[in-house]
Design an enzyme around this catalytic site. Structure first.
Site, mmCIF file in Angstrom:
data_model
loop_
_atom_site.group_PDB
_atom_site.id
_atom_site.type_symbol
_atom_site.label_atom_id
_atom_site.label_comp_id
_atom_site.label_asym_id
_atom_site.label_seq_id
_atom_site.Cartn_x
_atom_site.Cartn_y
_atom_site.Cartn_z
ATOM 1 C CB CYS A 60 -11.632 12.155 -54.631
ATOM 2 S SG CYS A 60 -11.729 11.964 -52.830
ATOM 3 C CB CYS A 96 -13.335 7.334 -54.448
ATOM 4 S SG CYS A 96 -13.692 8.861 -53.527
ATOM 5 C CD GLU A 153 -8.202 11.598 -53.404
ATOM 6 O OE1 GLU A 153 -8.184 10.613 -54.164
ATOM 7 O OE2 GLU A 153 -8.505 11.521 -52.199
ATOM 8 C CG HIS A 158 -11.889 10.401 -49.345
ATOM 9 N ND1 HIS A 158 -12.190 9.581 -50.406
ATOM 10 C CD2 HIS A 158 -12.615 9.942 -48.295
ATOM 11 C CE1 HIS A 158 -13.053 8.655 -50.010
ATOM 12 N NE2 HIS A 158 -13.335 8.865 -48.735
#
Length: 143
Positions: A80, A77, A49, A47
């Site tokens: 993260c 999410c 992040e 991801h």
């Protein structure tokens, strides 16, 4: 947010969902950049992040990112948001809310959970329309 949106656009080249992130230091210098690389790297943790937080930690030589700001084009999410808390970022800034998986106020609120020992400040809705347009176009082309 401009740098995060630029990262999101770059994710399109690999077929990844256009989400981008940057980590800013206390002086607003970019310490880490990330974009979704789940498809490119076949990595479920790829991801934006997480990629940006890892790069910022390498830049600083420390996993502790106190005083830093995580800027991301979509609400983080649970993974993260948890990573932001564990990295001790001071602030999380995001563009668009994610009603399906957001963990910074939409579906869950990991970063403001009083049971945790660190709670970053949250700023939401920064340049949200641009982020939503990128995501809408991306998913529209796939349907």
């Amino acid at each position: 947010m401009g740098a995060a949106l630029q990262e999101a656009r770059a994710a399109l080249a690999t077929g990844d969902v256009p989400i981008g992130a940057v980590v800013l230091g206390p002086d607003a210098a970019v310490l880490g950049r990330g974009r979704n690389v789940r498809e490119a790297d076949q990595d479920p943790t790829g991801h934006a992040e997480v990629v940006a937080l890892r790069e910022a930690a390498r830049t600083l030589g420390s996993w502790r990112l106190g005083g830093c700001t995580l800027v991301v084009t979509l609400e983080p999410c649970t993974m993260c948001a948890g990573a932001a808390v564990l990295a001790r970022v001071e602030r999380v800034v995001f563009a668009a809310h994610d009603d399906k998986a957001g963990a910074v106020g939409s579906l869950w609120d990991v970063v403001r959970d009083r049971r945790l020992n660190h709670r970053p400040e949250v700023v939401a809705g920064v340049r949200a329309a641009e982020s939503v347009a990128l995501l809408t176009d991306f998913f529209g082309e796939r349907r």
